[in-house]
Design a protein around this motif. Sequence first.
Motif, short mmCIF file in Angstrom:
data_model
loop_
_atom_site.label_atom_id
_atom_site.label_comp_id
_atom_site.label_asym_id
_atom_site.label_seq_id
_atom_site.Cartn_x
_atom_site.Cartn_y
_atom_site.Cartn_z
N SER A 96 -13.93 -32.57 -0.12
CA SER A 96 -13.78 -31.73 -1.05
C SER A 96 -12.23 -31.97 -1.36
O SER A 96 -11.90 -32.85 -0.90
N TRP A 116 -8.87 -24.19 8.16
CA TRP A 116 -9.56 -24.34 7.05
C TRP A 116 -8.83 -23.22 6.04
O TRP A 116 -8.86 -23.88 4.93
N PHE A 120 -7.15 -24.66 2.56
CA PHE A 120 -7.46 -24.76 1.11
C PHE A 120 -6.45 -23.81 0.54
O PHE A 120 -6.48 -24.11 -0.72
N ARG A 137 -12.62 -26.09 -2.72
CA ARG A 137 -13.72 -26.62 -1.89
C ARG A 137 -14.76 -27.40 -2.28
O ARG A 137 -15.69 -27.84 -1.89
#
Length: 498
Positions: A96, A116, A120, A137
């Motif tokens: 990603s 995570w 992100f 993502r």
Amino acid sequence: MEEKIVSMENIIKEFSGVRVLDNVDFNIYRGKVMALVGENGAGKSTLMKILTGVYVRTSGDVNLNGKPVDFNTTKESQEKGIAFIHQELNLVRDLSIGENIFLGREPVGKGGKINWKKLFEDSKKWIAKLGLDEDPRELVKNLSISKQQMIEIAKALSLDAQIIIMDEPTGALTMSETKRLFQVVRELRDSGHSIVYISHRLKEIFEICDHVTVLRDGTLVGEEPIEDLDEEKIIEMMVGRKLSEQYPRVATEIGDVVLEVKNLTNRFVHNVSFQLRKGEILGVAGLVGSGRTELARTIYGVYHPEKGEILLHGSPVTINSPKDAIDNGIAYLSEDRKENGIVLGMDLVENVTLASLNRYVGKIGNIDKSKERDSTDAYIKTMSIKAASKYQLLQFLSGGNQQKVALAKNLDTNPGILLLDEPTRGVDVGAKKEIYELINKYKQEGMSILMVSSEIPEILGISDRVMVMHEGKVSGILDIADADQEKIMTYAVGREVN
């Protein structure tokens, strides 16, 4: 007085006994943008790879903040606040956006697990700074080349580096993306960051750079403040001569129709029709996303048409693969040489003959190595390819010389029709003229050339006619005598020319 943050002195670098940098000096100043320019093969990228630990210098000194440094890995240079945005993309396509930005530096929580959510969220912040609103993502392979380039830039910014090296950062960017990048560069400069800007686009250098360092053939020509230079002076420093004619137009007699496309349609292009004649250069212009590349790839058999037909010398042909295209005398030079044009881990001989190996197979099925070598030597001479030898791996050649090898590979299939997609992308002004002269040479020999380019001066400079595309359709076709930048842009945005 301007403060030197980096000082490289008397840098020498040799590969297999060949000296590619010869006593080069280079300075980076705090809070300034330093342009590093020169023809392909001048040593720009090699010099920066020495600074960042990709290569070890043969001799010379490197000082950072007045102290000697020796970087043996990129990790060491990154830890000292240096980031390098390479010309060729270094992204993992199946990961990603967020994973690429923080690859090897993932935030971890308790128990050593990757956080995570933070990864992100932080990724979103960096891509938003560049004007992108993609979901972090999203897989990188689903992005356009221009957006992948912006992710590379976001990755470097996330390092919070004090020195950022940008190697041809706008090569795949749209005008709006380039404008946003320049805004980011100015913000970084104003906050005390130092930028090294490597580019063949001289207008960009005058727009955002403070100083210019020029290399030629591995030696330092000079360092000057930008206010003391103009484009003509920089070109003269780069190539060692005045470049009075950038686009060497050649007038030839245009022959019969060789290629005809009728109502070609698929998910990329819609009812496209045009003709290409013997000895003609048909320039294809249009904005990013207009379908230019997709048209070339459909003709070449990468994409299949849903309807319409392709005729060669008046007869319909079926092209379902690149092999079918090659068998019908059609060659295609990709806009992305690293991905689709060359094999970096192979040498010149292997690359040049890769698409035409059947020509080199002997009576008992063995490859005629002598014939391969002779062909490669001929292309090296004709195309002025700079390499230590015909056995040098492509990964060690400059971008411009890689492009010439990619072109040689296509020419070695003996095509009658040559599809060129951004043939001078990432190529300096001197090498550009060499490529234009090669294109003219094959045009004079009767080859039919369809040239996709995002550079309107290039389209106007060497084309015989101009076809403009908008949203997958042909919006206009102009004879070169009637074409100008305003008409091309009018057609490119989907409006009628008055």
